[in-house]
Design an enzyme around this catalytic site. Structure first.
Site, PDB file in Angstrom:
ATOM      1  N   ARG A  57       0.788  -1.221   0.000  1.00 56.41           N
ATOM      2  CA  ARG A  57       0.000   0.000   0.000  1.00 56.41           C
ATOM      3  C   ARG A  57       0.822   1.274   0.000  1.00 56.41           C
ATOM      4  O   ARG A  57       0.579   2.191  -0.786  1.00 56.41           O
ATOM      5  CB  ARG A  57      -0.938   0.050   1.221  1.00 56.41           C
ATOM      6  CG  ARG A  57      -2.245  -0.607   1.009  1.00 56.41           C
ATOM      7  CD  ARG A  57      -2.762  -1.174   2.306  1.00 56.41           C
ATOM      8  NE  ARG A  57      -1.886  -2.239   2.746  1.00 56.41           N
ATOM      9  CZ  ARG A  57      -2.005  -3.501   2.342  1.00 56.41           C
ATOM     10  NH1 ARG A  57      -2.983  -3.828   1.551  1.00 56.41           N
ATOM     11  NH2 ARG A  57      -1.171  -4.441   2.737  1.00 56.41           N
ATOM     12  N   THR A  58       1.790   1.359   0.902  1.00 55.91           N
ATOM     13  CA  THR A  58       2.503   2.630   1.043  1.00 55.91           C
ATOM     14  C   THR A  58       3.231   2.968  -0.255  1.00 55.91           C
ATOM     15  O   THR A  58       3.180   4.096  -0.735  1.00 55.91           O
ATOM     16  CB  THR A  58       3.496   2.554   2.221  1.00 55.91           C
ATOM     17  OG1 THR A  58       2.784   2.114   3.373  1.00 55.91           O
ATOM     18  CG2 THR A  58       4.110   3.901   2.514  1.00 55.91           C
ATOM     19  N   LYS A  87      25.364  -4.529  -2.414  1.00 53.32           N
ATOM     20  CA  LYS A  87      26.840  -4.539  -2.472  1.00 53.32           C
ATOM     21  C   LYS A  87      27.444  -3.871  -1.243  1.00 53.32           C
ATOM     22  O   LYS A  87      28.645  -3.679  -1.166  1.00 53.32           O
ATOM     23  CB  LYS A  87      27.300  -3.798  -3.734  1.00 53.32           C
ATOM     24  CG  LYS A  87      26.752  -4.372  -5.023  1.00 53.32           C
ATOM     25  CD  LYS A  87      27.197  -3.514  -6.207  1.00 53.32           C
ATOM     26  CE  LYS A  87      26.497  -3.943  -7.476  1.00 53.32           C
ATOM     27  NZ  LYS A  87      26.719  -2.992  -8.577  1.00 53.32           N
ATOM     28  N   ARG A 109      11.558   3.895   2.724  1.00 52.58           N
ATOM     29  CA  ARG A 109      11.218   2.911   3.764  1.00 52.58           C
ATOM     30  C   ARG A 109      12.482   2.123   4.069  1.00 52.58           C
ATOM     31  O   ARG A 109      13.168   1.654   3.162  1.00 52.58           O
ATOM     32  CB  ARG A 109      10.108   1.966   3.295  1.00 52.58           C
ATOM     33  CG  ARG A 109       9.903   0.823   4.259  1.00 52.58           C
ATOM     34  CD  ARG A 109       8.671   0.038   3.997  1.00 52.58           C
ATOM     35  NE  ARG A 109       7.478   0.752   4.444  1.00 52.58           N
ATOM     36  CZ  ARG A 109       6.268   0.205   4.504  1.00 52.58           C
ATOM     37  NH1 ARG A 109       6.101  -1.052   4.128  1.00 52.58           N
ATOM     38  NH2 ARG A 109       5.233   0.900   4.918  1.00 52.58           N
ATOM     39  N   HIS A 140       5.729   6.051  11.248  1.00 54.89           N
ATOM     40  CA  HIS A 140       5.101   5.933   9.931  1.00 54.89           C
ATOM     41  C   HIS A 140       4.139   7.121   9.813  1.00 54.89           C
ATOM     42  O   HIS A 140       2.926   6.951   9.885  1.00 54.89           O
ATOM     43  CB  HIS A 140       4.367   4.591   9.853  1.00 54.89           C
ATOM     44  CG  HIS A 140       4.050   4.133   8.465  1.00 54.89           C
ATOM     45  ND1 HIS A 140       3.971   4.992   7.391  1.00 54.89           N
ATOM     46  CD2 HIS A 140       3.788   2.887   7.972  1.00 54.89           C
ATOM     47  CE1 HIS A 140       3.669   4.294   6.303  1.00 54.89           C
ATOM     48  NE2 HIS A 140       3.559   3.012   6.632  1.00 54.89           N
TER      49      HIS A 140
HETATM   50  C1  NCD Z   1       2.381  -1.169   7.984  1.00 52.50           C
HETATM   51  C2  NCD Z   1       3.868  -0.993   8.041  1.00 52.50           C
HETATM   52  O1  NCD Z   1       4.587  -1.315   7.089  1.00 52.50           O
HETATM   53  O2  NCD Z   1       4.309  -0.498   9.062  1.00 52.50           O
HETATM   54  N1  NCD Z   1       1.862  -1.301   6.709  1.00 52.50           N
HETATM   55  C3  NCD Z   1       1.531  -0.151   6.052  1.00 52.50           C
HETATM   56  O3  NCD Z   1       2.384   0.629   5.706  1.00 52.50           O
HETATM   57  N2  NCD Z   1       0.236   0.099   5.876  1.00 52.50           N
HETATM   58  C4  NCD Z   1       1.834  -2.137   8.945  1.00 52.50           C
HETATM   59  C5  NCD Z   1       2.350  -3.540   8.932  1.00 52.50           C
HETATM   60  O4  NCD Z   1       3.168  -3.926   8.122  1.00 52.50           O
HETATM   61  O5  NCD Z   1       1.888  -4.285   9.792  1.00 52.50           O
END
Ligand code: NCD
Length: 320
Positions: A57-58, A87, A109, A140
């Site tokens: 999703r993100t 690497k 991320r 987040h």
């Molecule tokens: C979450 C994350 O990656 O922190 N997912 C997201 O971005 N919606 C939650 C999760 O992975 O449980």
């Protein structure tokens, strides 16, 4: 001044509301062909999406947000495998490379807490915005904003709400960011329900104390759900556990036996108020039964939909 999105603590309530108004405006345009064209306000801007941890999703929602704003979007599906990270390149050098390549914004991320802040130190002199899409167990912020946007749209207010959080509260960065951010609103109280080992961490509890917010730890699902307005459930973050032994122990604690932490139709019918909402950042593993997806109180796909709007607003906020 270069704007970054690093932590929920950088926003005050007024700024959050302005972001939500931008999201409302985008929402009015996004489904209409002619109006949609007007959303392309960042043409020629370059967005790198650098994901060193898994995402559905993100990543898709930031990349779609960039495209709908007319940006050029360049992404790695798995930077851990398909970038020079494999690497042994440092994050600092990867970020610097993207800056030299004329990035306007980088969505990052990463598995290390504090990585977004470190990236911002590199990118800031270049005038490149860093958007934190999850830094390990840390934060987040875009998820917290879309979660709060969903709550605001469901209740038409952000005050005077009882919020129940359950699951892996120690390792879930979304719930940590959400609770921190909600503590800026008046008369919000929290109930936490998780195995002892996965309880909400002290830094968040201290933050609640500092803001004079009421919170309690619940012993049963009934205690957590009854009377709650917002229910925010999370999966166990198995990838953050350090040993297989621990994984087994926590997993059993969460889901085995009587399914102590699983929300199903029975829990929805027995304990959840008719006007409450059930939220989850997704992905769901076993902690919410599939039969609950179509309950009108389940808002997790609305959260996904709102994520696109809020992330468009965040890119505009950073770059315009
Ligand atoms: C979450 C994350 O990656 O922190 N997912 C997201 O971005 N919606 C939650 C999760 O992975 O449980």
């Amino acid at each position: 001044m270069t704007k970054h999105i690093l932590t929920v603590d950088q926003f005050d309530v007024g700024e959050v509301e302005r972001l939500f108004q931008m999201s409302d405006e985008i929402n009015q345009k996004i489904d209409q062909k002619r109006e949609k064209e007007l959303l392309r306000t960042l043409p020629g801007n370059i967005l790198f999406s650098f994901f060193c941890e898994e995402s559905t999703r993100t990543r898709f929602s930031f990349e779609t947000a960039g495209m709908l704003l007319g940006m050029h979007v360049i992404g790695t599906e798995n930077a851990k495998k398909f970038s020079s990270m494999v690497k042994g390149e440092s994050l600092r050098h990867s970020i610097r490379t993207m800056c030299e390549l004329r990035a306007n914004a980088i969505v990052l991320r990463h598995s290390t807490e504090g990585s977004a802040k470190e990236a911002a130190e590199i990118a800031d002199p270049y005038g490149v915005s860093i958007l934190n899409a999850g830094d390990g167990k840390g934060e987040h912020p875009s998820q917290a904003l879309l979660d709060i946007y969903t709550i605001r749209n469901s209740f038409d207010k952000l005050e005077n709400l009882a919020v129940a959080c359950g699951g892996d509260l120690a390792n879930g960065r979304t719930v940590r960011s959400l609770v921190r951010m909600l503590s800026s609103y008046d008369d919000i109280s929290f109930r936490f329900f998780s195995p002892r080992e996965l309880q909400m961490k002290q830094d968040v509890l201290d933050h609640l104390e500092k803001h004079g917010k009421r919170w309690r730890v619940c012993k049963t699902m009934e205690e957590a759900l009854k009377g709650a307005d917002v229910i925010y459930w999370t999966r166990s973050q198995l990838e953050r556990f350090t040993s297989w032994q621990k994984i087994g122990r926590y997993f059993r604690a969460l889901f085995a036996g009587n399914g102590k932490y699983i929300i199903g139709k029975h829990e929805m019918e027995t304990w959840v108020k008719p006007d409450a909402i059930l939220m989850h950042p997704l992905p769901i593993k076993d902690e919410i039964e599939a039969g609950v997806d179509n309950d009108s109180r389940s808002k997790y796909f609305e959260q996904v939909k709102n994520g696109l709007l809020v992330r468009m607003a965040l890119l505009k906020y950073c770059l315009q």
